[in-house]
Design an enzyme around this catalytic site. Structure first.
Site, mmCIF file in Angstrom:
data_model
loop_
_atom_site.group_PDB
_atom_site.id
_atom_site.type_symbol
_atom_site.label_atom_id
_atom_site.label_comp_id
_atom_site.label_asym_id
_atom_site.label_seq_id
_atom_site.Cartn_x
_atom_site.Cartn_y
_atom_site.Cartn_z
ATOM 1 C CG ASP A 98 -1.685 1.188 1.465
ATOM 2 O OD1 ASP A 98 -2.222 1.727 0.476
ATOM 3 O OD2 ASP A 98 -1.786 1.630 2.633
ATOM 4 C CG ASP B 147 -1.262 7.759 0.599
ATOM 5 O OD1 ASP B 147 -0.197 8.326 0.322
ATOM 6 O OD2 ASP B 147 -2.264 7.811 -0.128
HETATM 7 MG MG LIG Z 1 -2.815 3.269 3.483
#
Ligand SMILES: [Mg+2]
Length: 175
Positions: free
Chosen positions: A11, A13
């Site tokens: 992922d 962020d």
């Molecule tokens: Mg995230």
């Protein structure tokens, strides 16, 4: 067919960079410690590394695809400066309630749905059962499981250390 390799899905962020809400400007990009080392380490052991990121800020007109691409260029340059690279970046600009009609849609790519991971599997000969994802939200983990790969919830600290721990426990069969 090329040799199959395992994949590490990251992922963005909250895993590669600090999640400060919508990160759409290079000035707001702050690396998570150990992110470069994590990518370099997995690439060196012969893994694919992919970024899979929901970017619904585009659907809400908080920023544009061009803004996102500029941020991703910055990220890629950071990896390159550390002598490494990810194999691909998959992003999903859609949201079912987006304010921009172009991006208002219930997309199969938006985590917790597995579209982005399945796309990587279609584009690269990867070994699904040996692959896993690191995310900072349950929706990331749900997307991983829906795609048939392992999922680990990042709890902070250095990403490279967390990823090594995740790999060890994954190989143990505990996830
Ligand atoms: Mg995230």
């Amino acid at each position: 067919m090329a040799d199959q390799k395992p994949a590490l899905f990251l992922d963005r962020d909250g895993v590669i960079n600090v999640d400060q809400g919508y990160v759409a400007r290079v000035e707001d990009w702050q690396w998570i410690e150990g992110a470069h080392e994590c990518v370099a380490r997995f690439k060196a052991r012969g893994w694919y590394v992919f970024v899979v990121t929901n970017q619904s800020g585009i659907a809400f007109d908080h920023y544009t695809e061009a803004d996102m691409n500029a941020v991703h260029k910055h990220m890629s340059q950071g990896f390159a400066a550390a002598g490494t690279a990810v194999d691909a970046i998959y992003s999903c600009p859609f949201h079912p309630e987006g304010s921009n009609p172009r991006f208002r849609k219930d997309s199969f790519d938006r985590k917790p749905k597995p579209g982005m991971l399945l796309q990587a599997m279609a584009e690269f000969p990867l070994k699904r059962e040996a692959s896993f994802l690191i995310g900072d939200k349950q929706t990331d983990i749900d997307a991983a499981h829906a795609a048939g790969v392992g999922g680990f919830l990042f709890t902070g600290g250095r990403l490279d250390h967390f990823a090594e721990w995740a790999l060890a426990s994954f190989e143990d069969g505990s996830r």
